[in-house]
Structure formats: structure tokens, C-alpha cells
Write a protein that holds these residues in place. Structure first.
Motif: not given
Length: 283
Positions: A195-207, A209-218
Motif C-alpha cells: 500500500f506504500k506507493p499509493l500513500v506516496a501518490i496521495a502525498a505527492l498529488e495533494e502537495g 511532499i515533493t520527491p526530493q523532500d526528506t524525512i529522518y528515520d532514526s
């Protein structure tokens, strides 16, 4: 002369897929009477037996005869030959179907008995499903649901007490294995990382995130008072660190998708899931 015949070859490997037949009930007979069915017919109840009933059933033959006062045949006046049903060919690969069922049985037993999963394994693994699809055509090559049953028991005469008992057990609400339940198409399960790619598409289409934005995974993130973990971190392999969309998809990073899912919101995720056709029949 009434002699309905069915023979299921290795039926237990595809019981839910094939389905089973039983005598026609009064309500169904009312619906199908105009199509040539009568009270002596057996008809498909589930699976392909139900879906392809009209193709498989054929038409009864008729013989009009003359008999004497003792009931002996004296003349055959006319007749209409029986018309056999059509042949229905599935896309299922019978060898792959058998392998899928045997693998399910073997691995479910292994998980239950070996303690795989540590403290999370309550030794209650008892069921599972496998679906194999040709990605080029969409054809279903295997559709296995375990536990299973032999559809031949439904062909047994009503006087066969052993068969009737087996049928009752299939639908016994206290039978935790629920062998008659088709888990491949009727179960509801968490979709997991697919399901993760669909979450990514939703986030991209709703503005969001951008593909270049980063999140820190600790290795761990807390959302709404709940802790969520990076699988690599939990297994002692470290965390992903600074992660953009490309890296998140490559590594299936839980932390990244938890965070962007939270930011995107459930309403937007549902919106894009529905736009992709989830929750609807494929046609």
C-alpha cells in the motif's frame, strides 16, 4: 432415468475455486424454471460451479414411450437427445495450484510448531491464502485457500451419514478453521507494504511532499501516542537515516511512510485509494 454425474480430480486442491453443487431449492427453482430447470436438478452453489452454471448445465433429454397395462414398454413414440453442457476452461495452472496448497499447509504447520515470530506467535497459525497472477494478462494462475475440503462430499447421497456429518462440520460456526471460507477473495487483511506507493501518490498529488523532500528515520517514530518501528532497526541493522521518496520506496521504509501518511491524512489517502479502484470490483 435421472443420473447426475460429477467427478472432481484432486478437488481438495481447488475446492473454493471450483465450488460445489447441491439439489436446487424451491426459491432458486422459481427463478430458473423458465430456463428448463426442474426439481430434480443439481446446480452450482459457489465458485466456478455457480459462476458457470449456465454454461455447464446442458439440457435434459426426453423419451415419449407407450406402455401396456402391466407397465412394459411396447413402443417408443419420439425422443429428444440430451444436450451436454459446455466445456469451461480456466486459466488455473493445476500444478501451480497444487504446489500453492501444499506450500500453505507445510508452512502454516511450520510456523505454528516452530515458534517463528517469537512472543508474537501464539501457535495459532491455522489458515492462509495464495493468489498467483500473470502480470501481463491478469489471468489467475493459482488461487489457493487453506484450510480446504473435498467438494466430492456434496455429491454423496443423503443417506451417507459420514458425508452429511462432514458437510455440517464445514459450516459449523464453532469450527475455527472455517474450511468452507474462501480466504483468497473473501477475507479482509491489512495490505502491508504493497500500500506504500499509493500513500506516496496521495502525498505527492495533494502537495504534502515533493520527491526530493526528506524525512529522518532514526528507527522509531511516535504518532498519537503509538510507537512505530523501522524493521531494520528492530532487527539490529540500523535505521535508514535521511530518506527521500526514492530511497523510501527502495527500502520500504516504515518511518517515512508513517510520517507522510500522517501528514497526508486519512481522507486524502482514502480519496486516492478509491481513484485507483480499491474497494470496487475489477470487472
Amino acid at each position: 432415468d435421472i443420473k447426475p454425474l460429477r467427478k472432481y480430480i484432486d478437488g481438495q486442491y481447488a475446492a473454493h475455486l471450483l465450488g460445489y453443487v447441491r439439489g436446487i431449492d424451491e426459491e432458486t427453482l422459481k427463478e430458473l424454471k423458465d430456463e428448463g430447470y426442474d426439481s430434480n436438478d443439481i446446480i452450482g452453489q459457489t465458485g466456478i460451479e455457480l459462476a458457470a452454471e449456465r454454461y455447464l448445465s446442458g439440457y435434459d433429454g426426453r423419451r415419449r414411450v407407450e406402455v401396456n397395462t402391466k407397465g412394459r414398454l411396447t413402443d417408443e413414440l419420439s425422443g429428444e437427445p440430451a444436450i451436454p453442457g459446455n466445456t469451461v476452461v480456466l486459466t488455473i495452472d493445476s500444478r501451480l495450484q497444487k504446489i500453492a496448497m501444499e506450500s500453505l499447509e507445510r508452512n502454516i504447520k511450520r510456523i505454528r510448531e516452530s515458534g517463528i515470530g517469537g512472543s508474537k506467535n501464539h501457535r495459532d497459525a491455522n489458515a492462509g491464502a495464495v493468489v498467483a497472477i500473470d502480470v501481463n494478462s491478469g489471468e489467475i494462475l493459482a488461487m489457493a485457500s487453506y484450510t480446504t475440503y473435498d467438494p466430492s462430499i456434496f455429491l454423496a447421497d443423503s443417506s451417507d451419514k459420514e458425508a452429511q456429518k462432514a458437510i455440517q462440520e464445514l459450516f459449523d460456526p464453532e469450527n475455527e478453521d472455517r474450511p468452507a471460507f474462501n480466504r483468497a477473495i473473501s477475507g479482509k487483511y491489512a495490505p502491508g507494504s504493497t500500500f506504500k506507493p499509493l500513500v506516496a501518490i496521495a502525498a505527492l498529488e495533494e502537495g504534502v511532499i515533493t520527491p526530493q523532500d526528506t524525512i529522518y528515520d532514526s528507527g522509531k517514530i511516535n504518532i498519537g501516542g503509538w510507537d512505530f518501528w523501522c524493521l531494520e532497526y528492530r532487527n539490529g541493522l540500523g535505521a535508514h537515516g535521511r530518506t527521500d521518496l526514492k530511497k523510501a520506496l527502495e527500502t520500504s521504509c516504515n518511518i517515512y511512510f508513517h510520517e507522510i501518511g500522517y501528514r497526508t491524512g486519512i481522507d486524502n489517502i482514502e480519496k486516492w485509494a478509491r481513484l485507483f479502484g480499491l474497494g470496487e470490483k475489477t470487472g
